[in-house]
Motif scaffolding. Structure first.
Motif, PDB file in Angstrom:
ATOM      1  N   ALA A   1       0.843  -0.724   0.378  1.00 28.16           N
ATOM      2  CA  ALA A   1      -0.285   0.297   0.093  1.00 28.16           C
ATOM      3  C   ALA A   1       1.050   1.176  -0.297  1.00 28.16           C
ATOM      4  N   GLY A   2       1.916   1.463   0.762  1.00 27.44           N
ATOM      5  CA  GLY A   2       2.314   2.901   0.916  1.00 27.44           C
ATOM      6  C   GLY A   2       3.960   2.343   0.235  1.00 27.44           C
ATOM      7  N   TYR A   3       5.131   4.245  -0.154  1.00 26.76           N
ATOM      8  CA  TYR A   3       6.013   3.905  -0.518  1.00 26.76           C
ATOM      9  C   TYR A   3       6.850   5.066   0.146  1.00 26.76           C
ATOM     10  N   LEU A   4       8.183   4.667   0.456  1.00 27.74           N
ATOM     11  CA  LEU A   4       9.139   5.184   0.938  1.00 27.74           C
ATOM     12  C   LEU A   4       9.863   5.486  -0.278  1.00 27.74           C
ATOM     13  N   ALA A   5      10.541   6.180  -0.969  1.00 22.35           N
ATOM     14  CA  ALA A   5      11.868   6.056  -1.965  1.00 22.35           C
ATOM     15  C   ALA A   5      12.933   5.516  -1.344  1.00 22.35           C
ATOM     16  N   PRO A   6      13.317   4.584  -2.148  1.00 18.16           N
ATOM     17  CA  PRO A   6      15.018   4.529  -1.500  1.00 18.16           C
ATOM     18  C   PRO A   6      16.264   5.365  -1.853  1.00 18.16           C
ATOM     19  N   ALA A   7      16.395   5.451  -0.071  1.00 12.86           N
ATOM     20  CA  ALA A   7      17.292   6.562   0.255  1.00 12.86           C
ATOM     21  C   ALA A   7      16.599   8.192   0.488  1.00 12.86           C
ATOM     22  N   LEU A   8      15.705   7.567   0.350  1.00 10.84           N
ATOM     23  CA  LEU A   8      14.840   9.163  -0.480  1.00 10.84           C
ATOM     24  C   LEU A   8      14.544  10.134  -1.397  1.00 10.84           C
ATOM     25  N   SER A   9      15.277   9.037  -2.330  1.00 12.84           N
ATOM     26  CA  SER A   9      15.730   9.748  -4.117  1.00 12.84           C
ATOM     27  C   SER A   9      14.541   9.338  -4.470  1.00 12.84           C
ATOM     28  N   HIS A  10      13.825  10.228  -5.008  1.00 11.27           N
ATOM     29  CA  HIS A  10      12.459   9.651  -5.720  1.00 11.27           C
ATOM     30  C   HIS A  10      12.816  11.186  -7.215  1.00 11.27           C
ATOM     31  N   SER A  11      11.581  10.720  -8.236  1.00  9.63           N
ATOM     32  CA  SER A  11      11.913  11.710  -9.002  1.00  9.63           C
ATOM     33  C   SER A  11      10.102  12.574  -9.510  1.00  9.63           C
ATOM     34  N   GLU A  12      10.165  13.620  -9.934  1.00 11.72           N
ATOM     35  CA  GLU A  12       8.528  13.971 -10.265  1.00 11.72           C
ATOM     36  C   GLU A  12       7.511  12.972 -10.917  1.00 11.72           C
ATOM     37  N   ARG A  13       7.691  11.462 -11.201  1.00 10.54           N
ATOM     38  CA  ARG A  13       6.922  10.185 -11.716  1.00 10.54           C
ATOM     39  C   ARG A  13       6.744   9.593 -11.043  1.00 10.54           C
ATOM     40  N   THR A  14       7.618   9.559  -9.300  1.00 12.52           N
ATOM     41  CA  THR A  14       7.131   8.322  -8.140  1.00 12.52           C
ATOM     42  C   THR A  14       5.811   8.530  -7.861  1.00 12.52           C
TER      43      THR A  14
END
Length: 316
Positions: free
Chosen positions: A151-164
């Protein structure tokens, strides 16, 4: 150029629709153990180095391995003592490297949500298709090893994009319908859940996950002593608990088993948990349960309130 991330609307904290959690509880509390896997020699990402020193990064790797060997057991036993089910921010490669940890968490009905595959492989520089495949791989791995529909997401090492956030919600729907991909921990803008804008228009929320209460930020960045960290957790709780008289708030303690579970830090952490869970009108829960309850009971009224305030005061 964007003036803000455009994921959510400005929505003043004061005079929002009143939230009450299940059984009339006025506040929600959850613990998010980050159970991660770090590679000693990960593929090179030109945007970010995994380790500050040249390889082999034995010191950084081994303390994180301590978290999975020793610290996990120590924190799990403590959460058991206080009836807290962890919501695991999971590096899903752990399912292959340490299936015994996954089994222990399954036996306790802990939640598993995605923190990517490895915490040494970042979203930076990925194409949309590459990021989609990484997210899909992590969600499928959780389902394969736990039976849970992530259900949930936390990007690896808080890295993410505008599309995540769009990709996570879309992949969740593709795999699991409305049960998958419903919340993010990657936004730190509020003390209550908030509706998030997605290109798919799916009902999706940000569940508060506090960097300020995060043990890595406290110990490694802000250089806090354990007793100060424990006191800060209690002071944070007291303020949110007071404000919850007006409308339900959320407190999250994000932890890492190689940080808070070191022997000299456990006493202060335990004292904070003992204090927080002694309040009968606090819902001790998981990230997924918060998101599901909010979407079912408060999402639509929140969107309506946001639109009403925009009409009244102007702005987006």
């Amino acid at each position: 150029m964007k003036s803000d991330p455009e994921y959510y609307d400005y929505w003043p904290y004061h005079n929002r629709p009143k939230i009450r959690w299940p059984d009339g509880k006025k506040m929600a509390f959850w613990v998010a153990p980050n159970i991660e896997f770090y590679e000693l020699n990960p593929p090179v990402n030109p945007n970010r180095k995994a380790w500050p020193q040249p390889n082999p990064a034995n010191q950084g790797y081994s303390i994180r391995d301590y978290g999975n060997r020793v610290g996990h057991i120590r924190q799990m036993e403590l959460l058991d003592k206080y009836g807290i089910r962890g919501s695991i921010s999971l590096s899903t490669a752990l399912c292959e490297h340490h299936p015994e940890i996954i089994q222990m968490c399954k036996e306790r009905n802990w939640e598993f949500f995605s923190h990517g595959i490895y915490n040494t492989r970042y979203t930076y520089g990925m194409s949309e298709q590459q990021e989609r495949e990484m997210i899909k791989d992590s969600m499928e791995t959780i389902f394969k090893h736990t039976g849970q529909k992530c259900a949930g997401y936390l990007a690896p090492a808080l890295s993410h994009s505008e599309r995540t956030l769009d990709l996570f919600a879309e992949v969740g729907t593709e795999l699991f319908g409305n049960e998958g991909g419903i919340y993010t921990c990657d936004l730190f803008h509020d003390d209550q859940p908030t509706p998030i804008h997605l290109r798919s228009k799916k009902k999706f929320v940000s569940v508060p996950y506090s960097l300020e209460m995060n043990d890595t930020i406290a110990f490694a960045v802000n250089k806090m002593e354990p007793r100060r960290y424990g006191k800060m957790l209690q002071e944070n709780f007291d303020r949110l608990y007071q404000e919850a008289d007006e409308s339900g708030t959320i407190m999250c303690i994000p932890t890492h088993n190689y940080q808070v579970s070191c022997p000299h830090r456990m006493k202060a952490y335990e004292q904070a948990l003992d204090y927080i869970t002694s309040h009968d009108d606090v819902w001790v829960t998981t990230g997924r349960e918060i998101a599901e309850y909010y979407i079912q009971h408060y999402y639509d009224s929140s969107v309506a309130d946001i639109k009403q305030k925009q009409i009244k005061f102007g702005g987006r």
